[in-house]
Design a protein around this motif. Structure first.
Motif, PDB file in Angstrom:
ATOM      1  N   TYR A 183       2.665   7.362   7.206  1.00  0.00           N
ATOM      2  CA  TYR A 183       2.271   8.270   6.133  1.00  0.00           C
ATOM      3  C   TYR A 183       2.425   9.749   6.454  1.00  0.00           C
ATOM      4  O   TYR A 183       2.291  10.584   5.558  1.00  0.00           O
ATOM      5  CB  TYR A 183       0.816   8.002   5.743  1.00  0.00           C
ATOM      6  N   PRO A 217      -3.837   8.731   2.353  1.00  0.00           N
ATOM      7  CA  PRO A 217      -3.773   7.275   2.537  1.00  0.00           C
ATOM      8  C   PRO A 217      -4.452   6.790   3.817  1.00  0.00           C
ATOM      9  O   PRO A 217      -4.820   5.613   3.913  1.00  0.00           O
ATOM     10  CB  PRO A 217      -2.263   6.995   2.575  1.00  0.00           C
ATOM     11  N   TYR A 239       0.680   4.219  -2.869  1.00  0.00           N
ATOM     12  CA  TYR A 239       0.390   5.613  -2.538  1.00  0.00           C
ATOM     13  C   TYR A 239       1.582   6.519  -2.855  1.00  0.00           C
ATOM     14  O   TYR A 239       1.401   7.676  -3.271  1.00  0.00           O
ATOM     15  CB  TYR A 239       0.005   5.744  -1.064  1.00  0.00           C
ATOM     16  N   GLN A 276       0.822  -1.205   0.000  1.00  0.00           N
ATOM     17  CA  GLN A 276       0.000   0.000   0.000  1.00  0.00           C
ATOM     18  C   GLN A 276       0.857   1.256   0.000  1.00  0.00           C
ATOM     19  O   GLN A 276       0.548   2.232  -0.712  1.00  0.00           O
ATOM     20  CB  GLN A 276      -0.930   0.000   1.219  1.00  0.00           C
TER      21      GLN A 276
END
Length: 281
Positions: free
Chosen positions: A220, A145, A134, A130
């Motif tokens: 993130y 995200p 992203y 993931q």
């Protein structure tokens, strides 16, 4: 004699439950008590819940934050991510569960099976793929995200809503369809309002999970201005300097309030069954 045994049995039961209940809530009470103590009083090993001196300045010190960024910013970030993600989870999961439970189309069973299989995957396995996706989309670092996946449905809540939806009579759908209501209208005007008990459960659980999330923001978010409360609390623990435990406990205590208020506000709806949603008679 029989009445005395019943009274003693109930008394023993309530005393035992009270002891277990206090043991479970004691760490939280100790943390709240620690928010009004200094480092020496916290680290001396005392189990007392009554501070020798009530140090309210811990809340002022903790709220001032780090590097001219106050905890108001961290709380605002957490609220934004949590509220938007929770709204996305409720809407998307309800729509997908309605599709699986009420509609018939090719590939439905396969899609449902694949969705259930995702419940078997630990989140840590998906973390790196993931992140790569992203990052290539140019969404790192940002809050997107942490929010976007929740608008694509959450398998746990989809299955939960499907189970609840199975108890809603299909005759309601058929009657509305005969009256000229579309599938979208049936979902919006009939099915979705009847999902209130399971929607409330979803809100409480998802809000708690997202508010308490540490791993996602850690991966993130890179700018201090975008940090959430969970990340900010970790900043109090500095191995290279003196940790202010009183301020950390003070902000930890404040971080519990949103979850507590959400549960307190929605708790009365948790016991509502489908009979209170217009299915009587």
């Amino acid at each position: 004699m029989t009445n005395n045994k019943k009274i003693m049995s109930k008394l023993f039961y309530h005393v035992l439950i009270s002891i277990f209940g206090f043991a479970m809530v004691y760490p939280v009470l100790w943390m709240i008590s620690g928010s009004l103590k200094n480092n020496t009083e916290i680290l001396n090993g005392s189990l007392s819940l009554i501070p020798p001196n009530f140090r309210w300045e811990n809340f002022v010190t903790g709220w001032s934050g780090f590097g001219k960024i106050t905890f108001a910013t961290f709380f605002k970030n957490s609220f934004f991510i949590t509220v938007v993600a929770t709204i996305g989870t409720v809407i998307s999961s309800a729509c997908i569960s309605y599709s699986f439970a009420r509609l018939r189309y090719r590939g439905r069973k396969l899609l449902f099976t694949l969705m259930i299989m995702t419940l078997l995957l630990p989140g840590q396995i998906l973390l790196i793929p993931q992140f790569i996706i992203y990052h290539r989309l140019g969404l790192v670092p940002s809050m997107i995200p942490l929010i976007l996946p929740h608008f694509l449905g959450q398998a746990f809540f989809i299955f939960q809503m499907m189970q609840f939806m199975a108890g809603i009579p299909r005759e309601l759908d058929e009657a509305a369809f005969v009256d000229g209501c579309s599938r979208y209208g049936i979902f919006r005007n009939i099915v979705f309002p009847l999902l209130k008990p399971v929607i409330v459960t979803t809100i409480i659980i998802q809000f708690y999970w997202k508010w308490d999330d540490f791993q996602g923001p850690l991966v993130y978010l890179s700018k201090p201005q975008s940090y959430t409360v969970s990340i900010a609390l970790k900043l109090f623990a500095d191995a290279s300097s003196r940790t202010d435990y009183g301020a950390m406990f003070a902000m930890s205590t404040l971080s519990l309030l949103p979850v507590f208020l959400i549960f307190l506000f929605f708790n009365k709806y948790l016991t509502e069954g489908i009979s209170t949603s217009g299915l009587k008679g």
